[in-house]
Write a protein that holds these residues in place. Sequence first.
Motif, PDB file in Angstrom:
ATOM      1  N   UNK A  13      40.272  22.546  30.007  1.00  7.84           N
ATOM      2  CA  UNK A  13      41.169  22.759  29.914  1.00  7.84           C
ATOM      3  C   UNK A  13      42.444  22.237  30.377  1.00  7.84           C
ATOM      4  N   UNK A  25      56.638  14.002  34.597  1.00  7.79           N
ATOM      5  CA  UNK A  25      56.561  14.817  36.366  1.00  7.79           C
ATOM      6  C   UNK A  25      57.100  14.171  37.336  1.00  7.79           C
ATOM      7  N   UNK A  40      59.575  23.845  35.766  1.00 11.54           N
ATOM      8  CA  UNK A  40      59.432  22.745  36.275  1.00 11.54           C
ATOM      9  C   UNK A  40      60.475  22.145  37.843  1.00 11.54           C
ATOM     10  N   UNK A  95      57.981  31.641  50.223  1.00 13.77           N
ATOM     11  CA  UNK A  95      57.262  32.815  49.942  1.00 13.77           C
ATOM     12  C   UNK A  95      57.335  33.327  48.521  1.00 13.77           C
ATOM     13  N   UNK A 102      57.636  43.369  40.305  1.00 12.83           N
ATOM     14  CA  UNK A 102      56.851  43.447  41.551  1.00 12.83           C
ATOM     15  C   UNK A 102      56.217  42.685  42.207  1.00 12.83           C
ATOM     16  N   UNK A 106      55.111  44.243  47.754  1.00  7.75           N
ATOM     17  CA  UNK A 106      55.518  43.484  48.844  1.00  7.75           C
ATOM     18  C   UNK A 106      56.202  43.875  50.043  1.00  7.75           C
TER      19      UNK A 106
ATOM     20  N   UNK B   4      58.015  40.185  32.640  1.00  4.08           N
ATOM     21  CA  UNK B   4      57.628  41.336  34.209  1.00  4.08           C
ATOM     22  C   UNK B   4      58.199  42.691  33.504  1.00  4.08           C
ATOM     23  N   UNK B  25      48.613  42.583  36.924  1.00  4.16           N
ATOM     24  CA  UNK B  25      47.307  41.655  36.541  1.00  4.16           C
ATOM     25  C   UNK B  25      46.641  41.551  38.110  1.00  4.16           C
ATOM     26  N   UNK B  27      46.590  38.580  39.022  1.00  3.45           N
ATOM     27  CA  UNK B  27      46.963  37.616  40.018  1.00  3.45           C
ATOM     28  C   UNK B  27      48.572  38.202  41.476  1.00  3.45           C
ATOM     29  N   UNK B  28      48.392  39.182  40.371  1.00  2.99           N
ATOM     30  CA  UNK B  28      49.570  40.416  41.828  1.00  2.99           C
ATOM     31  C   UNK B  28      48.706  41.390  42.393  1.00  2.99           C
ATOM     32  N   UNK B  32      49.389  40.088  46.480  1.00  4.29           N
ATOM     33  CA  UNK B  32      49.531  41.539  47.328  1.00  4.29           C
ATOM     34  C   UNK B  32      48.433  41.636  49.110  1.00  4.29           C
ATOM     35  N   UNK B  35      48.817  39.133  51.276  1.00  3.73           N
ATOM     36  CA  UNK B  35      49.919  39.066  51.709  1.00  3.73           C
ATOM     37  C   UNK B  35      49.810  39.975  52.903  1.00  3.73           C
ATOM     38  N   UNK B  36      49.608  40.871  52.638  1.00  7.04           N
ATOM     39  CA  UNK B  36      48.604  42.457  53.429  1.00  7.04           C
ATOM     40  C   UNK B  36      47.501  41.673  54.686  1.00  7.04           C
ATOM     41  N   UNK B  92      51.696  23.832  45.034  1.00  6.77           N
ATOM     42  CA  UNK B  92      51.739  24.922  43.720  1.00  6.77           C
ATOM     43  C   UNK B  92      53.000  24.625  42.760  1.00  6.77           C
ATOM     44  N   UNK B  93      53.299  24.039  42.828  1.00  3.87           N
ATOM     45  CA  UNK B  93      54.024  23.204  41.564  1.00  3.87           C
ATOM     46  C   UNK B  93      52.828  22.601  40.774  1.00  3.87           C
ATOM     47  N   UNK B 174      40.900  23.113  37.564  1.00  2.00           N
ATOM     48  CA  UNK B 174      42.066  24.660  37.624  1.00  2.00           C
ATOM     49  C   UNK B 174      41.226  25.524  36.483  1.00  2.00           C
ATOM     50  N   UNK B 187      50.391  30.273  50.306  1.00  3.24           N
ATOM     51  CA  UNK B 187      51.172  31.406  50.937  1.00  3.24           C
ATOM     52  C   UNK B 187      50.700  31.258  51.391  1.00  3.24           C
TER      53      UNK B 187
END
Lengths: 146, 208
Positions: A13, A25, A40, A95, A102, A106, B4, B25, B27-28, B32, B35-36, B92-93, B174, B187
């Motif tokens: 991928x 980048x 980005x 964070x 969504x 949280x 979303x 999804x 991912x969410x 979560x 995060x907990x 992470x980017x 990935x 996180x």
Amino acid sequence: MANANDRSSNIPDNTPEQHGHAEGQGHDAQGKPPGETPDLRAGVLKYLAGLGGSIILTLASFWAAGTDQVWGPGIPVLLAALAIAQMGVHLVFFLHISSGPENTNNILALAFGVFVVALVVFGSMIIMANLNSHMLPMDKLLQMQR
Amino acid sequence: MTDAQISQMTPEGSEIPISERGPAPTRVVVSYGFWLFILSDIILFAALFAAYAVLSGQTAGGPSGHQLFDRGHVLIETACLLLSSFTCGMFSLAIDQRSARYTYVFGAITFALGLGFIGLELSEFTEMIAHGNGPQRSAFLSAFFALVGMHGTHVTLGLAWLLGMLAQVATLGFTPRVVGRLRCFSLFWHALDVVWIGVFTIVYLGAH
């Protein structure tokens, strides 16, 4: 690092096109299709903003702790305010806690976490200070034991 | 309008009620759950902060925090952890862009800065213990070593996790599962930096 790079090109991928994005980048967003760029760029800018804010608040904290230009008893309050502000900056910029749909769960969990943390910390401090003030001084305690 | 929000709309444009939206999804949900975990970890730290706040004056005739701590040293430690938090963001980017090269570069910088932080903290600890100011010296020092040592342990575990994740990127690539783990790692790393703000404010700058 070179080895690892060769490896990654074998991953299905990770297409050559995607590899092309990687080359460009950086802070200058060159050689990328227009659809990719703002994402980005906005991401990098967000982290840079968080870093900048965090550095300023950290330096302000260290300055406040050592200064005599602020009324002494006010320094702990100032330090607490700076720390809470910096935690806020980290939560939002690093964070990614936001008020988006969504994120509702949280934020609720965070609010509950903050509530429990406050109960544990301030509750312990109040109870222990209260017990401490009710303790007999050590010399009186020794007198009573005689 | 974000994706979303669009996904919560019917074709006619009215909002779909929560009960009919179906599961969130993966991912969410995974974020979560993690995060907990992080919040429960922060509550663990809260207990140690409470112990430190109660015991910070109980030096048993030994040295106080003001005599022991070197603010310049702490500022460098803070800079290491803060910069590593920033490079973790870049990490992470790079993952979002599926760029193996930048993932390794920023992963390596994050690791080096975290290792620098641990090295500085260990040098501080060994110097204090060498001067007879170990955790058994006073209640204040017990609480200090418990709190700061617990944070250091978390950073050390985070470093091991980061190495593991870089190895997974190298071997598995990935895949969605690896990307999910990488998201949890970032996180965790950012949360450790938030805890450190509390540590340097209360323990080092608040020392009296």
